[in-house]
Design a protein around this motif. Structure first.
Motif, PDB file in Angstrom:
ATOM      1  N   LEU A   4     -11.000  18.581 -12.782  1.00  0.00           N
ATOM      2  CA  LEU A   4     -11.215  19.622 -11.785  1.00  0.00           C
ATOM      3  C   LEU A   4      -9.955  19.858 -10.955  1.00  0.00           C
ATOM      4  N   PHE A   5      -9.291  18.773 -10.540  1.00  0.00           N
ATOM      5  CA  PHE A   5      -8.094  18.937  -9.726  1.00  0.00           C
ATOM      6  C   PHE A   5      -6.927  19.494 -10.536  1.00  0.00           C
ATOM      7  N   ILE A   6      -6.884  19.217 -11.828  1.00  0.00           N
ATOM      8  CA  ILE A   6      -5.892  19.878 -12.678  1.00  0.00           C
ATOM      9  C   ILE A   6      -6.149  21.381 -12.698  1.00  0.00           C
ATOM     10  N   GLN A   7      -7.414  21.752 -12.792  1.00  0.00           N
ATOM     11  CA  GLN A   7      -7.794  23.156 -12.894  1.00  0.00           C
ATOM     12  C   GLN A   7      -7.507  23.935 -11.615  1.00  0.00           C
ATOM     13  N   ILE A   8      -7.765  23.323 -10.477  1.00  0.00           N
ATOM     14  CA  ILE A   8      -7.586  24.046  -9.217  1.00  0.00           C
ATOM     15  C   ILE A   8      -6.190  23.862  -8.643  1.00  0.00           C
ATOM     16  N   GLY A   9      -5.429  22.872  -9.148  1.00  0.00           N
ATOM     17  CA  GLY A   9      -4.116  22.594  -8.578  1.00  0.00           C
ATOM     18  C   GLY A   9      -3.008  23.469  -9.120  1.00  0.00           C
ATOM     19  N   GLY A  10      -3.202  24.067 -10.313  1.00  0.00           N
ATOM     20  CA  GLY A  10      -2.170  24.919 -10.884  1.00  0.00           C
ATOM     21  C   GLY A  10      -0.898  24.146 -11.161  1.00  0.00           C
ATOM     22  N   ALA A  11       0.236  24.703 -10.699  1.00  0.00           N
ATOM     23  CA  ALA A  11       1.529  24.078 -10.959  1.00  0.00           C
ATOM     24  C   ALA A  11       1.855  22.959  -9.982  1.00  0.00           C
ATOM     25  N   ARG A  12       1.101  22.833  -8.880  1.00  0.00           N
ATOM     26  CA  ARG A  12       1.401  21.826  -7.849  1.00  0.00           C
ATOM     27  C   ARG A  12       0.601  20.561  -8.102  1.00  0.00           C
ATOM     28  N   LEU A  13       0.783  19.956  -9.286  1.00  0.00           N
ATOM     29  CA  LEU A  13      -0.030  18.797  -9.650  1.00  0.00           C
ATOM     30  C   LEU A  13       0.303  17.574  -8.803  1.00  0.00           C
ATOM     31  N   GLY A  14       1.591  17.386  -8.485  1.00  0.00           N
ATOM     32  CA  GLY A  14       1.953  16.238  -7.655  1.00  0.00           C
ATOM     33  C   GLY A  14       1.273  16.285  -6.305  1.00  0.00           C
ATOM     34  N   LYS A  15       1.352  17.438  -5.634  1.00  0.00           N
ATOM     35  CA  LYS A  15       0.721  17.583  -4.324  1.00  0.00           C
ATOM     36  C   LYS A  15      -0.791  17.489  -4.443  1.00  0.00           C
ATOM     37  N   THR A  16      -1.346  18.053  -5.517  1.00  0.00           N
ATOM     38  CA  THR A  16      -2.794  18.038  -5.701  1.00  0.00           C
ATOM     39  C   THR A  16      -3.321  16.611  -5.813  1.00  0.00           C
ATOM     40  N   PHE A  17      -2.703  15.810  -6.675  1.00  0.00           N
ATOM     41  CA  PHE A  17      -3.183  14.439  -6.858  1.00  0.00           C
ATOM     42  C   PHE A  17      -2.843  13.564  -5.651  1.00  0.00           C
ATOM     43  N   ALA A  18      -1.789  13.897  -4.921  1.00  0.00           N
ATOM     44  CA  ALA A  18      -1.513  13.162  -3.685  1.00  0.00           C
ATOM     45  C   ALA A  18      -2.599  13.415  -2.652  1.00  0.00           C
ATOM     46  N   LEU A  19      -3.039  14.672  -2.526  1.00  0.00           N
ATOM     47  CA  LEU A  19      -4.127  14.986  -1.593  1.00  0.00           C
ATOM     48  C   LEU A  19      -5.420  14.292  -2.014  1.00  0.00           C
ATOM     49  N   GLN A  20      -5.663  14.239  -3.322  1.00  0.00           N
ATOM     50  CA  GLN A  20      -6.839  13.515  -3.803  1.00  0.00           C
ATOM     51  C   GLN A  20      -6.744  12.037  -3.421  1.00  0.00           C
ATOM     52  N   SER A  21      -5.563  11.440  -3.586  1.00  0.00           N
ATOM     53  CA  SER A  21      -5.388  10.028  -3.239  1.00  0.00           C
ATOM     54  C   SER A  21      -5.562   9.795  -1.743  1.00  0.00           C
ATOM     55  N   ILE A  22      -5.113  10.754  -0.913  1.00  0.00           N
ATOM     56  CA  ILE A  22      -5.286  10.626   0.536  1.00  0.00           C
ATOM     57  C   ILE A  22      -6.771  10.602   0.884  1.00  0.00           C
ATOM     58  N   GLY A  80       0.814  -1.205   0.000  1.00  0.00           N
ATOM     59  CA  GLY A  80       0.000   0.000   0.000  1.00  0.00           C
ATOM     60  C   GLY A  80       0.845   1.252   0.000  1.00  0.00           C
ATOM     61  N   TYR A  81       1.990   1.211   0.714  1.00  0.00           N
ATOM     62  CA  TYR A  81       2.862   2.386   0.777  1.00  0.00           C
ATOM     63  C   TYR A  81       3.531   2.663  -0.572  1.00  0.00           C
ATOM     64  N   VAL A  82       4.137   1.639  -1.169  1.00  0.00           N
ATOM     65  CA  VAL A  82       4.909   1.885  -2.391  1.00  0.00           C
ATOM     66  C   VAL A  82       4.002   2.228  -3.571  1.00  0.00           C
ATOM     67  N   LEU A  83       2.802   1.654  -3.606  1.00  0.00           N
ATOM     68  CA  LEU A  83       1.900   1.953  -4.719  1.00  0.00           C
ATOM     69  C   LEU A  83       1.210   3.302  -4.570  1.00  0.00           C
ATOM     70  N   ALA A  84       1.345   3.933  -3.405  1.00  0.00           N
ATOM     71  CA  ALA A  84       0.772   5.264  -3.218  1.00  0.00           C
ATOM     72  C   ALA A  84       1.454   6.301  -4.104  1.00  0.00           C
ATOM     73  N   PHE A  85       2.667   6.019  -4.571  1.00  0.00           N
ATOM     74  CA  PHE A  85       3.386   6.962  -5.424  1.00  0.00           C
ATOM     75  C   PHE A  85       2.929   6.885  -6.881  1.00  0.00           C
ATOM     76  N   LEU A  86       2.311   5.764  -7.276  1.00  0.00           N
ATOM     77  CA  LEU A  86       2.051   5.538  -8.698  1.00  0.00           C
ATOM     78  C   LEU A  86       0.988   6.467  -9.259  1.00  0.00           C
ATOM     79  N   SER A  87      -0.155   6.546  -8.610  1.00  0.00           N
ATOM     80  CA  SER A  87      -1.254   7.330  -9.167  1.00  0.00           C
ATOM     81  C   SER A  87      -0.947   8.824  -9.239  1.00  0.00           C
ATOM     82  N   PRO A  88      -0.443   9.482  -8.159  1.00  0.00           N
ATOM     83  CA  PRO A  88      -0.109  10.903  -8.302  1.00  0.00           C
ATOM     84  C   PRO A  88       0.932  11.168  -9.380  1.00  0.00           C
ATOM     85  N   ALA A  89       1.941  10.290  -9.497  1.00  0.00           N
ATOM     86  CA  ALA A  89       2.993  10.495 -10.496  1.00  0.00           C
ATOM     87  C   ALA A  89       2.443  10.360 -11.912  1.00  0.00           C
ATOM     88  N   CYS A  90       1.633   9.335 -12.167  1.00  0.00           N
ATOM     89  CA  CYS A  90       1.084   9.126 -13.508  1.00  0.00           C
ATOM     90  C   CYS A  90       0.098  10.228 -13.889  1.00  0.00           C
TER      91      CYS A  90
END
Length: 389
Positions: free
Chosen positions: A315-333, A101-111
């Motif tokens: 929507l998260f692309i639109q509101i996340g601006g340049a911080r896409l990694g952090k944005t999609f990580a928060l979505q995954s959380i 669960g820990y290692v696969l948490a990186f896959l979705s935000p990165a992709c």
């Protein structure tokens, strides 16, 4: 486009391997001597250990780019599956599921971050996210049956070993096919030009209104209730075959609306509101309709999911601006918390209350707290860069 196709291939293989384990893990845990309560924790620990991985993934992806974390996630998950084929106790399985669960948490935000950076046009970005949804749905349709067939033919050890080797090979393929350099994170000025100006402290903590995170939370919570309740219908007497068929019906419904690429021309918020309302009504129908027409309701529920998830990513692309990694990580959380809370809540409900009705209430309550003001268009990302192909 070439980079997008490679990403879709990697995502399909990763999702295929993960979903292929769903019909396998519980029988495998039972074969190791696990009790039902232990099996519940074994299934839930995956979502819990997603959280620290997601917290680390966002800033790391923004700082270093997506490529190295895609490679790490795929390769590490494959090695864990190979080790899993040699274990002999339930505690070993619990430990490996926690690490997975820990290692696969990186896959979705990165992709998702890399997909969003492939284009500077909102409609094209929406199409890329729809493609991500199609890949995920196809894997969820094909892999459970494939996993069950492989286990029936070769056994648990060979199944986990083969799935793990495929993931390791996929991680090595990512090394040779994905672009090596990521564009540096950039803030956007009001004139639409990008500049490497630092973000404010408040913006660094959270790039958008926290209430948007209620969307993935309530959606995952409702979906967790669905995945908990469907196998237990008719007091748990439903067959595995009929349960698998119902899940396939949901995926087929999602494929129908995911294939309607013209929907990406409409506002993500409008699509989300319409999709969540349709999903809520589907849960209400599940709570009130007889077993005979459950397949029809689940197909409609699947079409709602096909509308929602590409719109949510846009929507998260639109509101996340340049911080896409952090944005999609928060979505995954938020998704991980909802995925854990949904089945737990459904398991605590008294018999006379339908979990499907609770899912309906959760979705409708979530809608009340969503900020639906008109979003200002996000300035486009720079047209040049190593991700464009």
């Amino acid at each position: 486009m070439k980079t997008a196709l490679w990403l879709y291939l990697f995502l399909f293989i990763a999702f295929f391997d993960l979903h292929a384990q769903y019909p396998i893990l519980t029988p495998f845990a039972i074969s190791l001597g696990a009790a039902p309560t232990f099996i519940g924790w074994m299934m839930g620990i995956y979502s819990l250990t997603h959280l620290p991985g997601n917290l680390m993934a966002g800033p790391k992806v923004d700082k270093h780019g997506s490529r190295r974390y895609i490679m790490f996630s795929l390769t590490a998950a494959g090695i864990i599956l190979i080790i899993q084929s040699y274990i002999h106790t339930p505690w070993e399985l619990l430990f490996l599921r926690a690490i997975s669960g820990y290692v696969l948490a990186f896959l979705s935000p990165a992709c998702l971050a890399m997909l969003a950076q492939l284009s500077d046009h909102p409609v094209t970005q929406g199409k890329y996210m729809s493609g991500h949804g199609v890949v995920h749905t196809l894997a969820s349709v094909l892999s459970p049956a494939a996993g069950a067939f492989i286990v029936a033919s070769f056994g648990f050890s060979e199944t986990f070993s083969s799935l793990g080797i495929i993931l390791v090979i996929t991680g090595l393929m990512a090394y040779f096919t994905l672009p090596k350099n990521a564009p540096a994170p950039q803030a956007q000025l009001s004139d639409g030009h990008a500049t490497p100006a630092p973000l404010s402290p408040a913006h660094t903590r959270l790039p958008f209104n926290w209430r948007y995170l209620l969307l993935p939370f309530v959606l995952a919570c409702a979906q967790g209730i669905l995945f908990y309740e469907i196998p237990l219908r008719n007091n748990g007497s439903a067959s595995i075959m009929s349960t698998g068929l119902l899940f396939s019906i949901i995926s087929l419904g999602a494929l129908c609306t995911l294939s309607l690429l013209f929907l990406n021309k409409y506002s993500p918020m409008v699509r989300l509101l319409c999709g969540i309302i349709l999903l809520s009504l589907s849960f209400f129908a599940l709570a009130t309709t007889p077993e005979a027409i459950i397949g029809i309701v689940l197909f409609i529920l699947g079409t709602a999911k096909g509308i929602i998830f590409p719109a949510l990513a846009s929507l998260f692309i639109q509101i996340g601006g340049a911080r896409l990694g952090k944005t999609f990580a928060l979505q995954s959380i938020a998704t991980s918390i909802g995925s854990f809370a949904g089945p737990v809540l459904a398991g605590q409900l008294p018999d006379h209350i339908s979990p499907f009705f609770i899912a309906f209430l959760i979705l409708m309550t979530g809608l009340l707290f969503i900020p639906v003001q008109r979003l200002s268009p996000t300035p486009p990302l720079p047209a040049s860069g190593p991700y464009h192909s």
